[in-house]
Motif scaffolding. Structure first.
Motif, PDB file in Angstrom:
ATOM      1  N   ALA A   1       0.939  -1.372   0.145  1.00 26.45           N
ATOM      2  CA  ALA A   1      -0.321  -0.033  -0.057  1.00 26.45           C
ATOM      3  C   ALA A   1       0.773   1.368  -0.026  1.00 26.45           C
ATOM      4  O   ALA A   1       0.653   1.798  -1.097  1.00 26.45           O
ATOM      5  CB  ALA A   1      -0.903   0.309   1.415  1.00 26.45           C
ATOM      6  N   ASN A   2       1.688   1.510   1.058  1.00 25.95           N
ATOM      7  CA  ASN A   2       3.003   2.543   0.726  1.00 25.95           C
ATOM      8  C   ASN A   2       3.472   2.969  -0.240  1.00 25.95           C
ATOM      9  O   ASN A   2       3.763   4.069  -1.157  1.00 25.95           O
ATOM     10  CB  ASN A   2       4.170   1.851   1.652  1.00 25.95           C
ATOM     11  CG  ASN A   2       3.038   2.853   3.418  1.00 25.95           C
ATOM     12  OD1 ASN A   2       2.484   3.430   3.624  1.00 25.95           O
ATOM     13  ND2 ASN A   2       4.157   1.561   4.149  1.00 25.95           N
ATOM     14  N   LEU A   3       3.641   1.912  -1.230  1.00 22.00           N
ATOM     15  CA  LEU A   3       3.941   1.717  -2.220  1.00 22.00           C
ATOM     16  C   LEU A   3       3.530   1.894  -3.869  1.00 22.00           C
ATOM     17  O   LEU A   3       3.667   2.082  -5.236  1.00 22.00           O
ATOM     18  CB  LEU A   3       5.531   0.048  -2.266  1.00 22.00           C
ATOM     19  CG  LEU A   3       6.424   0.497  -4.234  1.00 22.00           C
ATOM     20  CD1 LEU A   3       7.469   2.301  -3.588  1.00 22.00           C
ATOM     21  CD2 LEU A   3       7.038  -0.853  -4.003  1.00 22.00           C
ATOM     22  N   GLY A   4       1.867   1.996  -3.731  1.00 21.98           N
ATOM     23  CA  GLY A   4       0.771   2.114  -4.364  1.00 21.98           C
ATOM     24  C   GLY A   4       0.603   0.479  -5.179  1.00 21.98           C
ATOM     25  O   GLY A   4       0.204   0.908  -6.217  1.00 21.98           O
ATOM     26  N   ALA A   5       0.699  -0.624  -4.446  1.00 23.85           N
ATOM     27  CA  ALA A   5       0.781  -1.431  -5.075  1.00 23.85           C
ATOM     28  C   ALA A   5      -0.666  -2.172  -4.637  1.00 23.85           C
ATOM     29  O   ALA A   5      -0.517  -3.160  -3.785  1.00 23.85           O
ATOM     30  CB  ALA A   5       1.403  -2.955  -5.128  1.00 23.85           C
ATOM     31  N   VAL A   6      -1.851  -1.340  -6.090  1.00 22.62           N
ATOM     32  CA  VAL A   6      -2.664  -1.660  -5.263  1.00 22.62           C
ATOM     33  C   VAL A   6      -3.777  -3.609  -5.176  1.00 22.62           C
ATOM     34  O   VAL A   6      -4.069  -3.470  -4.075  1.00 22.62           O
ATOM     35  CB  VAL A   6      -3.979  -1.054  -6.120  1.00 22.62           C
ATOM     36  CG1 VAL A   6      -5.442  -1.049  -5.438  1.00 22.62           C
ATOM     37  CG2 VAL A   6      -3.809   0.995  -5.398  1.00 22.62           C
ATOM     38  N   LYS A   7      -3.044  -4.084  -6.253  1.00 17.37           N
ATOM     39  CA  LYS A   7      -3.769  -5.301  -6.176  1.00 17.37           C
ATOM     40  C   LYS A   7      -2.840  -5.761  -5.290  1.00 17.37           C
ATOM     41  O   LYS A   7      -3.567  -7.001  -4.567  1.00 17.37           O
ATOM     42  CB  LYS A   7      -3.650  -6.012  -7.671  1.00 17.37           C
ATOM     43  CG  LYS A   7      -4.691  -5.397  -9.320  1.00 17.37           C
ATOM     44  CD  LYS A   7      -4.393  -6.931 -10.037  1.00 17.37           C
ATOM     45  CE  LYS A   7      -5.423  -5.977 -11.222  1.00 17.37           C
ATOM     46  NZ  LYS A   7      -5.275  -6.780 -12.259  1.00 17.37           N
ATOM     47  N   LEU A   8      -2.286  -6.183  -5.120  1.00 18.68           N
ATOM     48  CA  LEU A   8      -1.268  -6.720  -4.332  1.00 18.68           C
ATOM     49  C   LEU A   8      -1.454  -6.390  -3.090  1.00 18.68           C
ATOM     50  O   LEU A   8      -1.534  -7.549  -1.663  1.00 18.68           O
ATOM     51  CB  LEU A   8       0.614  -6.448  -4.208  1.00 18.68           C
ATOM     52  CG  LEU A   8       1.114  -7.956  -3.431  1.00 18.68           C
ATOM     53  CD1 LEU A   8       0.667  -8.837  -2.866  1.00 18.68           C
ATOM     54  CD2 LEU A   8       2.815  -6.961  -3.897  1.00 18.68           C
ATOM     55  N   ALA A   9      -2.086  -5.100  -2.120  1.00 15.12           N
ATOM     56  CA  ALA A   9      -2.387  -4.895  -0.755  1.00 15.12           C
ATOM     57  C   ALA A   9      -3.998  -5.227  -1.046  1.00 15.12           C
ATOM     58  O   ALA A   9      -4.391  -5.690  -0.075  1.00 15.12           O
ATOM     59  CB  ALA A   9      -2.381  -2.853  -0.656  1.00 15.12           C
ATOM     60  N   ALA A  10      -4.714  -5.348  -1.707  1.00 18.85           N
ATOM     61  CA  ALA A  10      -6.097  -5.610  -1.785  1.00 18.85           C
ATOM     62  C   ALA A  10      -5.890  -6.956  -1.493  1.00 18.85           C
ATOM     63  O   ALA A  10      -6.597  -8.079  -0.555  1.00 18.85           O
ATOM     64  CB  ALA A  10      -6.768  -5.302  -3.424  1.00 18.85           C
ATOM     65  N   SER A  11      -4.837  -7.701  -2.495  1.00 18.74           N
ATOM     66  CA  SER A  11      -4.525  -9.720  -1.809  1.00 18.74           C
ATOM     67  C   SER A  11      -4.235 -10.220  -0.918  1.00 18.74           C
ATOM     68  O   SER A  11      -5.299 -11.295  -0.040  1.00 18.74           O
ATOM     69  CB  SER A  11      -4.248  -9.938  -2.781  1.00 18.74           C
ATOM     70  OG  SER A  11      -3.870 -10.221  -4.170  1.00 18.74           O
ATOM     71  N   CYS A  12      -3.631  -8.629  -0.548  1.00 22.88           N
ATOM     72  CA  CYS A  12      -2.565  -8.872   1.308  1.00 22.88           C
ATOM     73  C   CYS A  12      -4.368  -8.887   2.544  1.00 22.88           C
ATOM     74  O   CYS A  12      -4.812 -10.127   3.631  1.00 22.88           O
ATOM     75  CB  CYS A  12      -1.981  -8.365   1.900  1.00 22.88           C
ATOM     76  SG  CYS A  12       0.046  -8.206   0.716  1.00 22.88           S
ATOM     77  N   ALA A  13      -5.107  -8.201   2.093  1.00 23.26           N
ATOM     78  CA  ALA A  13      -6.214  -8.280   2.937  1.00 23.26           C
ATOM     79  C   ALA A  13      -7.319  -9.050   2.992  1.00 23.26           C
ATOM     80  O   ALA A  13      -7.779  -9.226   3.661  1.00 23.26           O
ATOM     81  CB  ALA A  13      -7.144  -6.384   2.799  1.00 23.26           C
ATOM     82  N   ALA A  14      -7.369  -9.976   1.240  1.00 22.37           N
ATOM     83  CA  ALA A  14      -7.844 -10.659   1.394  1.00 22.37           C
ATOM     84  C   ALA A  14      -7.327 -11.956   2.330  1.00 22.37           C
ATOM     85  O   ALA A  14      -8.314 -12.580   2.720  1.00 22.37           O
ATOM     86  CB  ALA A  14      -8.217 -11.654   0.329  1.00 22.37           C
ATOM     87  N   LEU A  15      -6.131 -12.150   2.186  1.00 18.39           N
ATOM     88  CA  LEU A  15      -5.612 -13.132   2.992  1.00 18.39           C
ATOM     89  C   LEU A  15      -5.525 -13.288   4.436  1.00 18.39           C
ATOM     90  O   LEU A  15      -6.462 -14.052   5.332  1.00 18.39           O
ATOM     91  CB  LEU A  15      -3.847 -13.391   2.835  1.00 18.39           C
ATOM     92  CG  LEU A  15      -3.377 -14.718   3.206  1.00 18.39           C
ATOM     93  CD1 LEU A  15      -3.504 -15.760   3.270  1.00 18.39           C
ATOM     94  CD2 LEU A  15      -1.376 -14.217   2.844  1.00 18.39           C
ATOM     95  N   GLU A  16      -5.728 -11.741   4.470  1.00 19.37           N
ATOM     96  CA  GLU A  16      -5.620 -10.712   6.676  1.00 19.37           C
ATOM     97  C   GLU A  16      -7.549 -11.892   6.726  1.00 19.37           C
ATOM     98  O   GLU A  16      -6.876 -12.536   7.859  1.00 19.37           O
ATOM     99  CB  GLU A  16      -6.260  -9.838   6.546  1.00 19.37           C
ATOM    100  CG  GLU A  16      -4.289  -9.276   6.865  1.00 19.37           C
ATOM    101  CD  GLU A  16      -4.193  -7.778   7.205  1.00 19.37           C
ATOM    102  OE1 GLU A  16      -4.735  -7.908   8.762  1.00 19.37           O
ATOM    103  OE2 GLU A  16      -4.112  -7.698   6.847  1.00 19.37           O
ATOM    104  N   ALA A  17      -8.645 -11.733   5.742  1.00 20.61           N
ATOM    105  CA  ALA A  17      -9.843 -11.820   6.010  1.00 20.61           C
ATOM    106  C   ALA A  17     -10.151 -13.258   5.954  1.00 20.61           C
ATOM    107  O   ALA A  17     -10.766 -14.282   6.935  1.00 20.61           O
ATOM    108  CB  ALA A  17     -10.686 -12.041   5.647  1.00 20.61           C
ATOM    109  N   ALA A  18      -8.716 -13.897   5.307  1.00 22.61           N
ATOM    110  CA  ALA A  18      -9.068 -15.533   4.766  1.00 22.61           C
ATOM    111  C   ALA A  18      -8.676 -15.710   6.347  1.00 22.61           C
ATOM    112  O   ALA A  18      -9.269 -17.504   6.679  1.00 22.61           O
ATOM    113  CB  ALA A  18      -9.036 -16.202   3.773  1.00 22.61           C
TER     114      ALA A  18
END
Length: 126
Positions: free
Chosen positions: A73-90
């Motif tokens: 997220a700090n780097l602007g890698a939006v898709k990767l940040a969203a995938s990581c958020a999904a992993l946290e939730a999973a």
């Protein structure tokens, strides 16, 4: 957010990249250093995610996903940040951690490549 729902997101937030370049006084060298640090710090986190997913260690999976999400997220890698958020939730919800880890592993190289391609395209505001 499921991994498939990240396909609608931009890979890179170019406005955020412009902000980073501004902090580096317009220097691509500064941005390349930021990307290099991301490239060097991501593999150990990805490996931690793989091990945690295989061990079904939800707490470790959440920590690793949170770390990578913040870096992305700090780097602007939006898709990767969203995938990581999904992993946290999973991890907290008991979903298929292995599938999401695989998705994240596949998107890291693309995010870094997109950042590198974005450099010449980003213009600083006058």
């Amino acid at each position: 957010m499921s991994p498939s729902s990240t396909t609608e997101l931009p890979t890179i937030d170019t406005d955020l990249i412009e902000s980073w370049r501004f902090l580096g006084e317009g220097s691509d060298a500064f941005m390349r250093d930021v990307i290099r640090v991301f490239q060097e710090s991501s593999p150990p986190i990805i490996e931690e995610l793989r091990r945690s997913g295989q061990a079904l260690n939800a707490a470790a999976l959440q920590r690793g996903a949170h770390k990578l999400k913040g870096s992305a997220a700090n780097l602007g890698a939006v898709k990767l940040a969203a995938s990581c958020a999904a992993l946290e939730a999973a991890a907290s919800g008991g979903a298929s951690e292995k599938e999401i880890c695989s998705h994240i592993d596949s998107i890291v190289p693309g995010s870094v490549s997109a950042l590198e391609r974005t450099l010449p395209l980003v213009k600083l505001s006058a």
